[in-house]
Design a protein around this motif. Structure first.
Motif, PDB file in Angstrom:
ATOM      1  N   ILE A 352       6.866 -10.100  -1.129  1.00 47.28           N
ATOM      2  CA  ILE A 352       5.841 -10.356  -0.111  1.00 47.28           C
ATOM      3  C   ILE A 352       4.482  -9.850  -0.599  1.00 47.28           C
ATOM      4  CG2 ILE A 352       5.042  -9.680   2.198  1.00 47.28           C
ATOM      5  CD1 ILE A 352       8.003  -9.651   3.062  1.00 47.28           C
ATOM      6  N   LEU A 353       4.483  -8.654  -1.172  1.00 50.62           N
ATOM      7  CA  LEU A 353       3.233  -8.062  -1.659  1.00 50.62           C
ATOM      8  C   LEU A 353       2.607  -8.927  -2.746  1.00 50.62           C
ATOM      9  CD1 LEU A 353       1.434  -5.541  -1.349  1.00 50.62           C
ATOM     10  CD2 LEU A 353       2.760  -4.493  -3.207  1.00 50.62           C
ATOM     11  N   GLU A 354       3.441  -9.465  -3.648  1.00 46.94           N
ATOM     12  CA  GLU A 354       2.949 -10.270  -4.769  1.00 46.94           C
ATOM     13  C   GLU A 354       2.451 -11.649  -4.326  1.00 46.94           C
ATOM     14  OE1 GLU A 354       6.223 -10.422  -7.423  1.00 46.94           O
ATOM     15  OE2 GLU A 354       6.089  -8.300  -8.021  1.00 46.94           O
ATOM     16  N   ILE A 355       3.118 -12.260  -3.387  1.00 55.71           N
ATOM     17  CA  ILE A 355       2.812 -13.646  -3.006  1.00 55.71           C
ATOM     18  C   ILE A 355       1.893 -13.738  -1.797  1.00 55.71           C
ATOM     19  CG2 ILE A 355       3.796 -15.870  -2.329  1.00 55.71           C
ATOM     20  CD1 ILE A 355       4.445 -14.975  -5.216  1.00 55.71           C
ATOM     21  N   ILE A 356       2.119 -12.901  -0.792  1.00 49.13           N
ATOM     22  CA  ILE A 356       1.366 -13.000   0.463  1.00 49.13           C
ATOM     23  C   ILE A 356       0.312 -11.909   0.592  1.00 49.13           C
ATOM     24  CG2 ILE A 356       1.566 -13.053   2.984  1.00 49.13           C
ATOM     25  CD1 ILE A 356       4.470 -13.978   2.627  1.00 49.13           C
ATOM     26  N   GLY A 357       0.648 -10.725   0.106  1.00 48.18           N
ATOM     27  CA  GLY A 357      -0.251  -9.591   0.270  1.00 48.18           C
ATOM     28  C   GLY A 357       0.020  -8.872   1.585  1.00 48.18           C
ATOM     29  N   THR A 358      -0.928  -8.046   1.989  1.00 46.87           N
ATOM     30  CA  THR A 358      -0.726  -7.227   3.185  1.00 46.87           C
ATOM     31  C   THR A 358      -1.497  -7.713   4.403  1.00 46.87           C
ATOM     32  OG1 THR A 358      -2.547  -5.761   2.528  1.00 46.87           O
ATOM     33  CG2 THR A 358      -0.328  -5.160   1.792  1.00 46.87           C
ATOM     34  N   GLU A 359      -2.432  -8.636   4.212  1.00 47.77           N
ATOM     35  CA  GLU A 359      -3.319  -9.005   5.318  1.00 47.77           C
ATOM     36  C   GLU A 359      -3.037 -10.377   5.932  1.00 47.77           C
ATOM     37  OE1 GLU A 359      -5.280  -6.786   6.630  1.00 47.77           O
ATOM     38  OE2 GLU A 359      -4.621  -5.372   5.085  1.00 47.77           O
ATOM     39  N   ARG A 360      -2.947 -11.412   5.102  1.00 47.19           N
ATOM     40  CA  ARG A 360      -2.813 -12.748   5.675  1.00 47.19           C
ATOM     41  C   ARG A 360      -1.396 -12.975   6.223  1.00 47.19           C
ATOM     42  NH1 ARG A 360      -0.057 -16.867   3.112  1.00 47.19           N
ATOM     43  NH2 ARG A 360       0.349 -16.674   0.854  1.00 47.19           N
ATOM     44  N   ASN A 361      -1.304 -13.873   7.197  1.00 46.29           N
ATOM     45  CA  ASN A 361      -0.005 -14.224   7.765  1.00 46.29           C
ATOM     46  C   ASN A 361       0.816 -15.032   6.759  1.00 46.29           C
ATOM     47  OD1 ASN A 361      -0.367 -13.054  10.315  1.00 46.29           O
ATOM     48  ND2 ASN A 361      -1.413 -14.883  11.102  1.00 46.29           N
ATOM     49  N   PRO A 362       2.130 -14.851   6.754  1.00 46.65           N
ATOM     50  CA  PRO A 362       2.976 -15.719   5.920  1.00 46.65           C
ATOM     51  C   PRO A 362       2.836 -17.171   6.362  1.00 46.65           C
ATOM     52  CG  PRO A 362       4.208 -13.835   6.745  1.00 46.65           C
ATOM     53  CD  PRO A 362       2.914 -13.856   7.497  1.00 46.65           C
ATOM     54  N   GLU A 363       3.057 -18.075   5.433  1.00 47.88           N
ATOM     55  CA  GLU A 363       3.091 -19.505   5.733  1.00 47.88           C
ATOM     56  C   GLU A 363       4.412 -20.053   5.222  1.00 47.88           C
ATOM     57  OE1 GLU A 363      -0.226 -21.256   3.815  1.00 47.88           O
ATOM     58  OE2 GLU A 363      -1.725 -20.083   4.912  1.00 47.88           O
ATOM     59  N   PHE A 364       4.896 -21.097   5.854  1.00 55.70           N
ATOM     60  CA  PHE A 364       6.197 -21.636   5.452  1.00 55.70           C
ATOM     61  C   PHE A 364       6.171 -22.129   4.003  1.00 55.70           C
ATOM     62  CE2 PHE A 364       9.652 -24.978   5.980  1.00 55.70           C
ATOM     63  CZ  PHE A 364      10.685 -24.045   5.897  1.00 55.70           C
ATOM     64  N   LEU A 365       5.017 -22.579   3.540  1.00 48.78           N
ATOM     65  CA  LEU A 365       4.900 -23.022   2.141  1.00 48.78           C
ATOM     66  C   LEU A 365       5.168 -21.889   1.157  1.00 48.78           C
ATOM     67  CD1 LEU A 365       1.767 -25.384   2.254  1.00 48.78           C
ATOM     68  CD2 LEU A 365       4.139 -26.040   1.763  1.00 48.78           C
ATOM     69  N   ASP A 366       5.000 -20.639   1.598  1.00 44.08           N
ATOM     70  CA  ASP A 366       5.257 -19.490   0.719  1.00 44.08           C
ATOM     71  C   ASP A 366       6.716 -19.413   0.287  1.00 44.08           C
ATOM     72  OD1 ASP A 366       2.611 -18.507   0.785  1.00 44.08           O
ATOM     73  OD2 ASP A 366       2.993 -17.490   2.700  1.00 44.08           O
ATOM     74  N   LEU A 367       7.591 -20.014   1.072  1.00 44.08           N
ATOM     75  CA  LEU A 367       9.020 -19.955   0.754  1.00 44.08           C
ATOM     76  C   LEU A 367       9.314 -20.466  -0.655  1.00 44.08           C
ATOM     77  CD1 LEU A 367      11.961 -19.456   1.782  1.00 44.08           C
ATOM     78  CD2 LEU A 367      11.959 -21.813   2.607  1.00 44.08           C
ATOM     79  N   LYS A 368       8.575 -21.500  -1.080  1.00 43.18           N
ATOM     80  CA  LYS A 368       8.803 -22.078  -2.413  1.00 43.18           C
ATOM     81  C   LYS A 368       8.462 -21.103  -3.529  1.00 43.18           C
ATOM     82  CE  LYS A 368       7.880 -26.831  -0.876  1.00 43.18           C
ATOM     83  NZ  LYS A 368       7.006 -28.033  -1.042  1.00 43.18           N
ATOM     84  N   SER A 369       7.579 -20.157  -3.247  1.00 40.41           N
ATOM     85  CA  SER A 369       7.149 -19.188  -4.269  1.00 40.41           C
ATOM     86  C   SER A 369       7.877 -17.853  -4.153  1.00 40.41           C
ATOM     87  CB  SER A 369       5.636 -18.936  -4.139  1.00 40.41           C
ATOM     88  OG  SER A 369       4.913 -20.141  -4.174  1.00 40.41           O
ATOM     89  N   MET A 370       8.869 -17.783  -3.248  1.00 41.45           N
ATOM     90  CA  MET A 370       9.556 -16.520  -3.000  1.00 41.45           C
ATOM     91  C   MET A 370      11.071 -16.705  -3.110  1.00 41.45           C
ATOM     92  SD  MET A 370       7.149 -15.254   0.180  1.00 41.45           S
ATOM     93  CE  MET A 370       7.895 -13.624   0.303  1.00 41.45           C
ATOM     94  N   PRO A 371      11.565 -16.907  -4.350  1.00 34.68           N
ATOM     95  CA  PRO A 371      12.989 -17.206  -4.530  1.00 34.68           C
ATOM     96  C   PRO A 371      13.930 -16.105  -4.051  1.00 34.68           C
ATOM     97  CG  PRO A 371      11.932 -16.749  -6.639  1.00 34.68           C
ATOM     98  CD  PRO A 371      10.843 -16.892  -5.633  1.00 34.68           C
ATOM     99  N   TYR A 372      13.546 -14.851  -4.229  1.00 34.74           N
ATOM    100  CA  TYR A 372      14.453 -13.775  -3.819  1.00 34.74           C
ATOM    101  C   TYR A 372      14.595 -13.738  -2.302  1.00 34.74           C
ATOM    102  CZ  TYR A 372      16.936  -9.366  -3.526  1.00 34.74           C
ATOM    103  OH  TYR A 372      17.887  -8.412  -3.254  1.00 34.74           O
ATOM    104  N   THR A 373      13.489 -13.854  -1.599  1.00 41.69           N
ATOM    105  CA  THR A 373      13.527 -13.877  -0.136  1.00 41.69           C
ATOM    106  C   THR A 373      14.347 -15.064   0.357  1.00 41.69           C
ATOM    107  OG1 THR A 373      11.347 -12.827  -0.051  1.00 41.69           O
ATOM    108  CG2 THR A 373      12.110 -13.930   1.949  1.00 41.69           C
TER     109      THR A 373
END
Length: 515
Positions: A352-373
């Protein structure tokens, strides 16, 4: 010990002999008749199974069948029977001969057959939603209504931004509740239930409710009570005559489920009436609006259309109950697992820290960049399959599965828990191992063909896309803002109860703010 066993057997034998000797001629005739009936029943069942190509299985008792030998964990009992009888076997429960399917290959073969798309005429769901297109009615009704439901969800924004924005708005309310607990132990089900339900309310009513709103509390309370007493193998299915005996309905809590869902239905009827008065066909606000417009169009074409007032109420009830319960149960399991496996939690938080960071809200598109999650999400659904026994299917015509004959009007149940814990397909299935869904380098998700988190075949859950969206956004939003831990001294047990879903027993965790 051996002497004690012999003494018990000797006393038992002498007791039976004494009882038989003291029987009157009339009583003896009754006892003889009962014994003859039992023997004839067992021999008749044995001959029937030997002569037919019906799936094999255990011989139960008259009237009740194999029911007395099953525990509350029916899905696990069936796995033990499957070890003896194979991937497809039969079991008589009450008045029903039920075919049980094990193994992903057999399950996929069976659920792909058009002959097995039916629903049982005495389906337990019939008591709470008699017009349901998804759980009760015939295939034609189901196909027509399912097509509309899926298309309307797309039209309202699923796959685009509107529904995602609504879910994220609801998540922010939920996170605020967690934050206000200041890290104290809480039963997360209490704020999660109205939060998950609000996502469905936004879809079907076009609005959310505050958690302390009386309408919100009415819906949550009755949904929980209604689902508490629903099971796949309910008495109303196994003993259809039981619904004609009022005091038994009350004793078996059938009446309690009906009353709970009736309160929800009455609320929906009032909401629909409000929508009828304020409807603007040029401005579709939600599912109810869309259905009202479609209903008028279909009725002008065909007076006998399945689009009618009863079906609208039934669809709303199905979407609300299924959409609120299943995803909520999955997220509760996720919260519990993250507290139980802190190393897994830390890996997700790093991603989460690497892809989304601490401030912005997650987006469903982030799922493609977060294989472990993504892998953790899949493993959670596999490891604790929340619908262990698939919603019952019913054969509309004679067919074959796995080389066995499945006659018309046969109840069929797929054991997804077995399929997700089958050692032929899964290495150490009893362990929580997200890595099983990752490529060797860990950079991409490898989704096994043996994974069936949303059922299989044409009856697959129509809300799958919505469920993935909610699960990912809730998972990542919680772990972005909090560490999830058990209160000091708590040891995870993973105790759960099988109703329609596999529900965790009540538990408490702490949400420790990260920033």
């Amino acid at each position: 010990m051996e002497y004690l066993n012999k003494l018990v057997i000797s006393n038992l034998r002498s007791g039976i002999q004494k009882m038989v000797l003291e029987l009157s001629p009339f009583q003896y005739q009754i006892l003889f008749g009962i014994c003859t009936f039992f023997v004839a029943y067992l021999i008749g069942n044995l001959i029937k199974k030997l002569r037919s190509n019906f799936p094999p299985g255990p011989i139960g008792l008259p009237i009740v069948g194999y029911l007395p030998f099953l525990s509350e964990n029916t899905h696990l009992d069936l796995i033990e029977l499957g070890k003896k009888y194979g991937d497809i076997f039969s079991i008589r429960l009450g008045s029903e001969n039920i075919v049980i399917l094990h193994g992903a290959d057999i399950i996929r073969e069976a659920l792909a057959k058009p002959e097995l798309l039916g629903r049982h005429p005495d389906n337990p769901m019939k008591a709470i939603n008699p017009f349901s297109a998804f759980f009760v009615r015939d295939v034609h009704v189901w196909k027509e209504q399912r097509r509309f439901v899926v298309q309307t969800m797309r039209d309202l924004g699923l796959g685009r931004t509107k529904i995602e924005e609504d879910v994220l708005d609801e998540i922010n309310h939920f996170l605020e509740v967690l934050k206000n607990k200041n890290g104290q132990p809480i039963d997360v089900k209490e704020p999660l239930s109205p939060s998950m339900s609000n996502n469905i309310c936004a879809l079907i009513f076009g609005k959310r409710y505050e958690y302390d709103d009386p309408d919100r509390q009415l819906l949550d309370k009755n949904l929980d009570e209604g689902n508490e007493f629903l099971t796949q193998t309910s008495a109303s299915l196994l003993f259809p005559w039981i619904r004609f005996i009022p005091f038994l309905n009350k004793f078996l809590h059938i009446k309690k489920s009906q009353e709970a869902f009736d309160k929800i239905r009455n609320f929906f009827v009032q909401e629909i009436q409000k929508h009828v008065k304020s409807l603007d066909p040029r401005n579709i606000r939600d599912f109810i609006d869309g259905y009202l417009v479609e209903m008028k169009t279909q009725q002008e074409k065909n007076p006998n259309t399945t689009f009618n007032d009863d079906m609208l109420v039934s669809n709303v009830l199905d979407i609300f109950s299924a959409g609120s319960e299943t995803v909520r149960t999955t997220i509760l399991w996720f919260v519990y697992s993250m507290a139980a496996f802190p190393d897994v939690q830390k890996k997700i938080q790093q991603e989460i820290l690497e892809i989304i960071g601490t401030e912005r809200n997650p987006e469903f598109l982030d799922l493609k960049s977060m294989p472990y999650t993504h892998a953790v999400l899949l493993e959670q659904m596999r490891w604790k399959t929340i619908v262990p026994l698939n919603l019952i299917h019913y054969s509309l015509d004679d067919t074959k599965v796995g080389g066995y004959d499945i006659p018309k009007n046969t109840t069929v149940i797929a054991n997804f828990w077995q399929a997700h814990n089958d050692t032929r397909y899964w290495d150490e299935p009893e362990k929580f191992k997200p890595e099983r869904f990752l490529s060797e380098d860990g950079r991409s998700v490898v989704k096994s063909k043996y994974f069936m988190g949303f059922s299989s075949g044409k009856r697959v859950c129509p809300g799958e896309s919505m469920a993935y969206l909610e699960m990912f956004l809730y998972f990542t939003s919680m772990l972005q803002k909090f560490d999830i831990v058990f209160p000091p001294g708590t040891k995870p047990t993973f105790d759960a109860k099988l109703t329609i879903t596999y529900r965790l027993e009540p538990f408490k965790v702490q949400f420790i703010p990260k920033h």
